[in-house]
Motif scaffolding. Structure first.
Motif, short mmCIF file in Angstrom:
data_model
loop_
_atom_site.label_atom_id
_atom_site.label_comp_id
_atom_site.label_asym_id
_atom_site.label_seq_id
_atom_site.Cartn_x
_atom_site.Cartn_y
_atom_site.Cartn_z
N ALA A 569 0.77 -1.28 -0.03
CA ALA A 569 -0.02 0.02 0.04
C ALA A 569 0.97 1.22 0.13
O ALA A 569 0.69 2.04 -0.65
CB ALA A 569 -1.04 0.13 1.25
N ALA A 570 1.75 1.32 0.66
CA ALA A 570 2.75 2.35 0.94
C ALA A 570 3.46 2.80 -0.41
O ALA A 570 4.02 3.99 -0.57
CB ALA A 570 3.75 2.09 2.00
N ALA A 571 3.53 1.60 -1.36
CA ALA A 571 3.97 2.44 -2.67
C ALA A 571 3.32 3.39 -3.23
O ALA A 571 3.80 4.05 -4.42
CB ALA A 571 4.10 0.84 -3.60
N VAL A 572 2.22 3.64 -2.93
CA VAL A 572 1.32 4.91 -3.54
C VAL A 572 1.14 5.76 -2.42
O VAL A 572 0.43 5.41 -1.30
CB VAL A 572 0.03 4.38 -4.25
CG1 VAL A 572 -0.86 5.49 -4.60
CG2 VAL A 572 0.53 3.41 -5.47
N THR A 573 1.02 7.04 -2.58
CA THR A 573 0.86 7.98 -1.55
C THR A 573 -0.50 8.76 -1.96
O THR A 573 -0.67 9.16 -3.04
CB THR A 573 1.92 9.26 -1.77
OG1 THR A 573 3.30 8.62 -1.46
CG2 THR A 573 1.77 10.04 -0.80
N LEU A 574 -1.23 8.49 -0.86
CA LEU A 574 -2.49 9.12 -0.98
C LEU A 574 -2.48 10.90 -1.03
O LEU A 574 -1.66 11.34 -0.20
CB LEU A 574 -3.60 8.84 0.26
CG LEU A 574 -4.04 7.16 0.11
CD1 LEU A 574 -4.79 7.14 1.29
CD2 LEU A 574 -4.54 7.06 -1.20
N PRO A 575 -3.30 11.49 -1.83
CA PRO A 575 -3.19 12.96 -1.78
C PRO A 575 -3.64 13.29 -0.32
O PRO A 575 -4.55 12.86 0.19
CB PRO A 575 -4.44 13.34 -2.61
CG PRO A 575 -4.62 12.09 -3.52
CD PRO A 575 -4.51 10.98 -2.81
N PRO A 576 -3.18 14.17 0.12
CA PRO A 576 -3.47 14.84 1.50
C PRO A 576 -4.41 15.98 1.52
O PRO A 576 -4.44 16.89 1.84
CB PRO A 576 -2.16 15.68 2.09
CG PRO A 576 -1.36 15.93 0.87
CD PRO A 576 -1.98 15.05 -0.46
N VAL A 577 -5.60 15.30 1.10
CA VAL A 577 -6.70 16.21 1.08
C VAL A 577 -8.01 15.59 1.56
O VAL A 577 -7.87 14.39 1.72
CB VAL A 577 -7.11 16.61 -0.42
CG1 VAL A 577 -5.88 17.32 -1.09
CG2 VAL A 577 -7.54 15.39 -1.43
N PRO A 578 -8.94 16.28 1.94
CA PRO A 578 -10.25 15.48 2.38
C PRO A 578 -10.84 14.47 1.55
O PRO A 578 -10.70 14.68 0.49
CB PRO A 578 -11.16 16.62 2.81
CG PRO A 578 -10.35 17.85 2.71
CD PRO A 578 -9.15 17.84 1.93
N GLY A 579 -11.11 13.54 2.06
CA GLY A 579 -11.84 12.30 1.34
C GLY A 579 -11.03 11.09 1.06
O GLY A 579 -11.78 10.13 0.35
N PHE A 580 -9.89 11.28 1.21
CA PHE A 580 -9.07 10.02 0.94
C PHE A 580 -8.49 9.33 1.95
O PHE A 580 -8.03 10.04 3.18
CB PHE A 580 -7.55 10.49 0.08
CG PHE A 580 -8.07 10.88 -1.44
CD1 PHE A 580 -7.90 9.98 -2.45
CD2 PHE A 580 -8.32 12.10 -1.65
CE1 PHE A 580 -8.09 10.14 -3.65
CE2 PHE A 580 -8.64 12.56 -2.92
CZ PHE A 580 -8.67 11.56 -3.93
N GLY A 581 -8.27 8.02 2.23
CA GLY A 581 -8.16 7.36 3.44
C GLY A 581 -7.34 5.99 2.87
O GLY A 581 -8.00 5.24 2.04
N ARG A 582 -7.13 5.46 3.77
CA ARG A 582 -6.42 3.95 3.75
C ARG A 582 -6.49 3.17 5.10
O ARG A 582 -6.46 3.62 6.27
CB ARG A 582 -4.91 4.03 3.62
CG ARG A 582 -4.09 2.92 3.54
CD ARG A 582 -2.64 2.78 3.08
NE ARG A 582 -2.62 3.39 1.55
CZ ARG A 582 -1.58 4.03 0.88
NH1 ARG A 582 -0.46 4.19 2.02
NH2 ARG A 582 -1.69 4.30 -0.14
N GLY A 583 -6.99 2.11 4.87
CA GLY A 583 -7.21 1.06 5.90
C GLY A 583 -6.53 -0.41 5.97
O GLY A 583 -6.35 -0.74 4.96
#
Length: 737
Positions: A569-583
């Motif tokens: 999962a860490a190979a892709v960085t989520l945008p630091p904006v509202p509405g994106f999340g990882r579980g």
């Protein structure tokens, strides 16, 4: 797991009473149970036969439900005999062809049958080696294995076809202990096992050959269907048959009041539909289902308020004090919703002047259906034969006897072959769905941040202790004595805690329930993993690191899966904006299959619609016989998990299950497919374990935890609707546990 002495004595008392009463009753009152015993080491002998042309016949000892397990056994047999996979004829047996088959469930097809198949195939290879050595006048050790036969040092070769000499070769059990297994030898370069391979029946599936029961045709065959009762407890009162019986093409209207059976036999499916619509059946209906009373019966907090729950799984007293987390999670009933409706084709005949019957059907338990049908018809089992057909999806819902019973009773009444195919409405109405459940989980950490106290209480309906296992009096006695062993699957968390209390109650429900993919491991692991995520956030800890810190040395394989899923999962960085999340989430199934998942979601701030972007899964099942089929099973689990997150709910109204078609029970579809990355961590040394439903137990909580990370919403129920989410989606930095 500790079993308190009082519970042990109570269980023993009920068991003794149950056996005494069962022995005293007439034979039909005894339950006809599935064969749960694992196949013995020598049973593989009955499954294999070398054909005169040098090909191998493998009578698949398990039911093919779309999971590819039978094809995996063909790979193992081919590996042991140095054959190409195309040289193995994979066949679905009839009950007369094998002494027994274990019912197929719990992702145990490969796990239980791989070793007996390998041992039998290897023994057959060595028996052929001895025959070749005798022919060539050489010691057995001098012969080298080559594709489809043996080679002498001087270049002479003998193929299996030449060794068979035009006669099928069966194996005697005596050589089983002598053979060295190629399939599980890590030093051997394998041609079949561990390699991707197509399904042997793939061409037949895509070209529409008659693999499924509904595709079969017999001379003189008619079409039949029965009227399902509106509720399981309904009793047949009266039938107006005239309008249906007078329709052209209707061959017979069958009314069997003692059995509660009303059905029609017609020349064509269209006529059958019109006749079924014309029937007027009166039922002695039980009272309509009271939704409020049903909700109260399933309410875990209401049950806790009444006192101790019926069954204590672990009984360690938590320390006094406030809980760090105290969560409630309510989960709905779930339909099996298989693509292929249930079907059976029955034909009666005579042999030596006595009645016989053959039935073709797709099932998870051919032999229990065989025994039930013989008892129903009053025939010796030797005069009843069932032919297993491929199943178009099962998910735990294809062990029932209903459709076999209907086809046989209609065919006997009509005096000709009759095929029964359930309508989609029949499928939903009579489905033994996964029961709803209500969970309360409390957890506490000590001053060092270590998990110290764990309390999981839940209420659910029956999963395995249902009418499928026997008459109501016997099932009721069993449920008083012990917790439903289907509902408790996966209830023990893999995380160490000094004090753990786990208790449950399984309650009667007015709708049929039963096994569903993963049994209780799905809802139980979901509750566990949502609680661990919440506790980590409450303590300000990284959720993955918190889990890893609490896994003991015996959970090294699970820890490796969790770390690998995190890294994928860490190979892709989520945008630091509202509405994106990882579980994240993890779990162990059947104590042998280990899985961890990571899910990325995006929640639209305007509509609050949830979209799954990416899904990573690390799975360790030991040796993956066919990695492609394992990946396909994982992908299927991911899609079922997305359905649970967003849409799936078997609604119950006053008349039972409300759905009558797929439109009433929306599931995940092609537009919901995320990017999926899979890592298989097994090795060639560890025997293969189950894969079919393993990923599902971690996939759902990973998604739920991802939605929490994206929105701050701690789910209290599934599915998660847009209205459940906060009006304003917070930014990542503003989120609080």
């Amino acid at each position: 797991m500790r079993l308190p002495r009082r519970r042990l004595l109570r269980l023993a008392g009920w068991a003794a009473a149950g056996l005494t009463v069962a022995w005293a009753l007439p034979r039909p009152a005894l339950p006809i149970l599935p064969s749960t015993a694992a196949p013995g080491a020598d049973e593989g002998v009955a499954w294999l036969q070398l054909l005169p042309d040098g090909r191998l016949s493998l009578m698949a000892p398990l039911h093919e439900l779309g999971q590819g397990s039978a094809a995996g056994l063909a790979q193992i047999a081919a590996e042991e005999l140095n054959l190409a996979l195309e040289a193995v004829d994979l066949r679905s047996p009839a009950t007369a062809a094998l002494p027994r088959m274990r019912f197929t469930t719990g992702s145990q097809g490969i796990a239980l049958h791989a070793a007996p198949v390998a041992r039998a195939a290897a023994a057959l290879r060595e028996a052929l080696r001895a025959r070749a050595a005798q022919r060539l006048g050489l010691p057995e050790a001098a012969l080298a294995e080559v594709a489809g036969g043996f080679a002498a040092p001087d270049g002479r070769r003998l193929t299996y076809a030449a060794l068979a000499a035009g006669v099928p070769v069966l194996l005697a059990p005596g050589r089983l202990a002598e053979a060295r297994l190629h399939s599980f030898d890590p030093r051997r370069v394998k041609r079949q096992v561990g390699q991707p391979a197509p399904l042997p029946e793939a061409r037949a599936i895509v070209t529409g050959m008659a693999l499924f029961t509904a595709d079969l045709r017999l001379p003189g065959m008619a079409y039949g269907r029965c009227v399902p009762p509106p509720l399981a407890q309904a009793r047949l009162m009266a039938v107006e048959t005239g309008p249906a019986a007078r329709l052209p093409g209707v061959l017979q209207v069958v009314v069997d009041a003692p059995r509660g059976l009303v059905g029609v036999v017609a020349e064509t499916p269209g006529t059958l539909d019109r006749a079924m619509a014309a029937l007027r059946v009166t039922w002695d209906r039980p009272a309509p289902i009271d939704a409020a009373a049903l909700a109260r019966r399933l309410d875990v907090d209401h049950a806790l308020g009444q006192g101790r729950l019926a069954h204590r799984i672990l009984d360690e007293q938590p320390a006094p004090g406030a809980w760090d987390i105290d969560l409630r999670l309510d989960l709905p009933a779930l339909h099996h919703a298989a693509q292929e409706p249930r079907a059976a084709l029955a034909r009666f005949g005579t042999q030596d002047g006595a009645e016989t019957v053959e039935v073709w059907t797709g099932t998870q338990d051919l032999f229990v259906n065989h025994r039930k049908l013989a008892a129903e018809l009053g025939l010796p089992e030797a005069r009843v034969m069932l032919h297993g057909r491929r199943v178009g999806g099962a998910f735990g819902g294809r062990a029932q006897y209903d459709v076999v019973r209907e086809a046989a009773l209609l065919a006997r009444a009509a005096g000709r072959p009759v095929k029964v195919v359930w309508s989609r409405a029949d499928e939903f109405r009579a489905d033994r769905a996964r029961p709803p459940s209500s969970h309360r989980i409390r957890a506490r950490a000590d001053a060092t941040g270590r998990l110290s106290d764990w309390w999981h209480a839940w209420v659910t309906g029956p999963v395995l202790l249902t009418e499928m296992l026997g008459p109501p009096w016997l099932v009721g006695a069993a449920r008083l004595a012990l917790a439903d062993f289907g509902a408790t699957r996966g209830i023990l968390p893999p995380y160490a805690a000094p004090r753990r209390r786990i208790e449950m109650t399984d309650v009667d429900l007015p709708v049929p329930t039963g096994p569903w993919r993963g049994l209780g491991a799905g809802p139980n692991t979901l509750a566990i993993e949502v609680a661990m995520e919440a506790l980590a956030l409450r303590l300000g800890r990284d959720p993955v690191a918190f889990r890893l810190a609490h896994l003991g040395p015996g959970a090294a394989r699970l820890a490796a899966c969790l770390a690998r899923a995190r890294d994928l999962a860490a190979a892709v960085t989520l945008p630091p904006v509202p509405g994106f999340g990882r579980g994240h989430a993890c779990g162990t199934y059947h104590e042998t299959s280990h899985v961890a998942c990571a899910a990325d979601v995006a929640v639209d701030p305007a509509t609050r619609a949830i979209r799954v972007l990416r899904f990573c899964c690390a799975l360790d099942i030991g040796l993956a016989v066919n990695p492609d089929r394992v990946r396909a099973q994982i992908e299927g689990c991911v899609m079922m998990a997305i359905g649970q997150l967003l849409r799936e709910e078997a609604r119950i109204d006053a008349g039972g299950y409300a759905a009558r078609r797929f439109a009433d029970y929306p599931m995940a579809g092609p537009s919901d497919v995320p990017a999926i990355e899979i890592a298989l961590l097994g090795d060639a040394v560890t025997p293969p374990a189950g894969a079919g439903e393993v990923a599902l137990i971690a996939a759902v909580p990973a998604l739920v935890n991802a939605v929490r990370d994206a929105t701050g919403h701690a789910a209290t129920r599934l599915p998660i609707r847009p209205a459940d989410l906060p009006d304003a989606i917070p930014s990542p930095a503003a989120r609080t546990p």
